[in-house]
Write a protein that holds these residues in place. Structure first.
Motif, mmCIF file in Angstrom:
data_model
loop_
_atom_site.group_PDB
_atom_site.id
_atom_site.type_symbol
_atom_site.label_atom_id
_atom_site.label_comp_id
_atom_site.label_asym_id
_atom_site.label_seq_id
_atom_site.Cartn_x
_atom_site.Cartn_y
_atom_site.Cartn_z
ATOM 1 N N LYS A 496 0.818 -1.211 0.000
ATOM 2 C CA LYS A 496 0.000 0.000 0.000
ATOM 3 C C LYS A 496 0.854 1.265 0.000
ATOM 4 O O LYS A 496 0.337 2.369 0.230
ATOM 5 N N GLU A 497 2.155 1.092 -0.250
ATOM 6 C CA GLU A 497 3.095 2.221 -0.287
ATOM 7 C C GLU A 497 3.019 3.050 1.001
ATOM 8 O O GLU A 497 3.046 4.276 0.988
ATOM 9 N N SER A 498 2.928 2.329 2.122
ATOM 10 C CA SER A 498 2.908 2.948 3.438
ATOM 11 C C SER A 498 4.207 2.574 4.145
ATOM 12 O O SER A 498 4.716 1.457 3.985
ATOM 13 N N GLN A 515 -3.925 4.739 4.384
ATOM 14 C CA GLN A 515 -3.800 3.847 3.221
ATOM 15 C C GLN A 515 -4.360 2.446 3.488
ATOM 16 O O GLN A 515 -4.653 1.690 2.565
#
Length: 623
Positions: A496-498, A515
């Motif tokens: 989730k590109e977190s 996210q």
């Protein structure tokens, strides 16, 4: 033929009247519902749908309080959609397409199955008012029926006038006569009256439409429902709606009839709904737009009748027909009936108390379009509250008044009483300053306990609410107390590109990230095991999700609401003399004398009352 004296008489059996009658009867009051047509109880005069933006929240609130609208909608729905799912949960709004004929039938059957409720079909011609107190009603046959309280829910019938092009005739709805006499009695009693306008589109034959030229709009893949009770299961099969557009050609054809339009040639002088304008109003006000959306809505499971949402009009029928035949998919359209506009009497709602009882006549309540509102949901909510408060008055108990931080219904009624309205009032999420608290998912938490306390919401409703509350709070605590490892968490965060975590952390903190969604949290084995062990349903899981993800926003709004409630607690005496406070502005003094606010908080919301005026009031009252 009738009881000597009824506790409550409800005049009109639309959405407001039906809810009012059900509420009063279910609270143990002898109740009489009087209508001009028992065949048209709770008729969907306009679109065959319930709910929508903010309106869906209202239907869930009605259900949480023990009203019937949510149950009837679930039993007769042909499609369900949760609107605004891409936004935060404060904006999620349920909406259902209904089978119009089955909706009215189900309402009647539920009312007939309600104890303490009698029915009578006849026109009410006037009121019996003695010494500033309502004593009953008078019918067109000259019959007088006595009552301790009367609830007026007359809809568009009071001196109703229908317009189609150059033609106009008396009527409260297509094919039904207007009601005469009540307005005149109320004016004689000192009430101020006004006129409003609303309209409806043509109804057409679905067999004559070409749906291949339109955009299909199906219901949700996993449809929900309105009622918190398990009266019916969510839909398995659904009917689609469709969408098409007008065009410049359509607009030009419509403009050809503007000189024959009652809207533009001066025959209609009253204001219509700002947020649901007629098609001629739309192309006049938004001349830069080369097209407008048209929603094609089926009216039931088996009927071929179709509602043309977005094409409300009072233009001559030949103009309507010619223009609609130029809409994509409508080239061969056949009319069931043309669209029309209707003008009717309403009474500015600043003449009411927050209970919806009138200030001028004791025991007389108004609900629905008589108060200047538009929409089934707004009407039903007022009817419910008027029925509740009429019953409580008869029982000599304290009134039920919902605050702005407790319900959309509270916002609706407070807006009407405090600000009044000169155009049909419609509820929007933007009208509610505490909309994060007033979500569609928690209406039962907010309202069922207080309704149960007055004897309306059933024991079953309260038990279900307490079960859901207990289960969701325990699930939230599980997230707060359960830690997750770096190894199981980081792959999900990275997908989730977190930002990854560097050490074990509480699941609550991970879930709170913007996210991260519910579907991500459900990947954790611990979560799956907890759900299976405690047999959690979707409603509980989604409630816990909202409590986790929006805890900061919810807490902030609660704090703001607490500040508001401190002013709500500062009561203004009923016969307070504003003239003796010379430091109040002239406008504030005049408006407060007219509206007679009950609390400092209500006074602060009156248009024209400044913070300085509020400070003066507080100082004068020793605060």
């Amino acid at each position: 033929m009738f009881q000597d004296v009824y506790d409550v008489i409800v005049v009109g059996a639309g959405h407001a009247g039906s809810e009012a009658a059900a509420a009063a009867a279910n609270m143990g009051c002898s109740t009489l519902l009087v209508t001009m047509s028992l065949q048209n109880i709770a008729q969907m005069s306009c679109n065959p749908a319930m709910g929508g933006i903010a309106k869906g929240q209202i239907v869930r609130e009605i259900d949480a309080l023990g009203g019937y609208s949510g149950i009837v909608t679930d039993k007769t729905a042909i499609q369900f959609k949760m609107l605004n799912k891409s936004k935060g949960p404060a904006m999620w709004s349920p909406r259902a397409q209904s089978d119009r004929m089955r909706f009215a039938e189900e309402w009647r059957l539920m009312l007939e199955g309600t104890r303490n409720l009698d029915f009578y079909q006849e026109m009410v011609k006037g009121l019996i008012i003695e010494n500033g107190e309502v004593k009953g009603i008078k019918t067109s046959l000259g019959i007088e029926i006595k009552a301790k309280t009367v609830v007026l829910t007359n809809g568009t019938f009071l001196n109703g006038l229908i317009h189609i092009g150059e033609k106009q005739f008396g009527g409260g709805r297509a094919g039904e006569s207007a009601s005469y006499g009540i307005t005149e009695d109320l004016v004689a009693a000192g009430f101020t009256v006004g006129r409003m306008k609303t309209g409806t589109p043509p109804r057409v034959d679905g067999r004559s439409l070409d749906y291949s030229k339109m955009i299909e709009q199906p219901g949700d893949v996993n449809p929900d429902k309105f009622s918190y009770l398990d009266v019916t299961k969510p839909l398995v099969e659904q009917r689609s709606c469709f969408m098409t557009y007008t065009s410049n050609e359509v607009h030009d054809l419509l403009r050809e009839g503007f000189d024959r339009s009652p809207m533009f040639n001066g025959r209609i002088k009253s204001l219509g709904p700002r947020y649901c304008p007629s098609i001629e109003d739309k192309i006049n006000r938004f001349a830069d737009k080369d097209r407008h959306q048209i929603f094609v809505e089926p009216e039931g499971w088996n009927t071929v009748e179709v509602y043309v949402n977005g094409f409300s009009t009072s233009l001559p029928e030949d103009v309507q027909f010619k223009a609609l035949r130029s809409v994509a998919g409508f080239e061969n359209v056949k009319f069931f009936r043309p669209g029309y506009a209707i003008e009717y009497d309403y009474f500015p709602p600043t003449q009411l108390k927050h209970t919806l009882e009138t200030k001028l006549v004791d025991g007389l309540f108004f609900a629905g379009q008589i108060n200047g509102t538009t929409g089934y949901e707004e009407a039903a909510a007022q009817g419910l509250m008027a029925g509740i408060n009429a019953a409580l008055k008869v029982q000599e108990k304290e009134s039920l008044i919902l605050k702005r931080n407790e319900a959309y219904i509270g916002v609706l009624i407070d807006d009407l009483i405090t600000k009044g309205t000169e155009e049909p009032y419609r509820m929007f999420t933007s009208r509610a300053e505490y909309r994060t608290l007033l979500r569609q998912d928690n209406a039962d938490f907010r309202l069922t306990p207080m309704s149960h306390a007055i004897g309306l919401a059933s024991d079953e409703r309260l038990r279900r609410m307490e079960y859901k509350q207990e289960k969701s709070e325990a699930f939230v605590n599980f997230f707060k107390e359960t830690s997750v490892t770096v190894a199981e968490t980081n792959p999900i965060l990275e997908s989730k590109e977190s930002a990854p975590i560097s050490q074990p952390d509480k699941m609550f903190k991970v879930f709170s990230r913007p996210q991260i969604e519910l579907v991500d949290i459900l990947k954790f084995e611990k979560v799956q095991e907890y759900i299976a062990e405690h047999n959690l349903d979707r409603e509980v899981i989604e409630q816990a999700e909202v409590q986790v993800k929006y805890s900061g926003y919810i807490e902030k709004e609660k704090n703001n609401a607490d500040k508001l409630n401190r002013l709500e607690d500062v009561k203004i005496p009923e016969n307070f003399d504003y003239d003796k406070i010379k430091s109040l502005s002239y406008e504030a003094r005049e408006k407060m004398k007219k509206i007679r606010p009950v609390t400092i908080s209500q006074a602060s919301r009156i248009s024209g009352v400044t913070p300085a005026d509020v400070s003066v009031l507080l100082i004068h009252m020793g605060r």
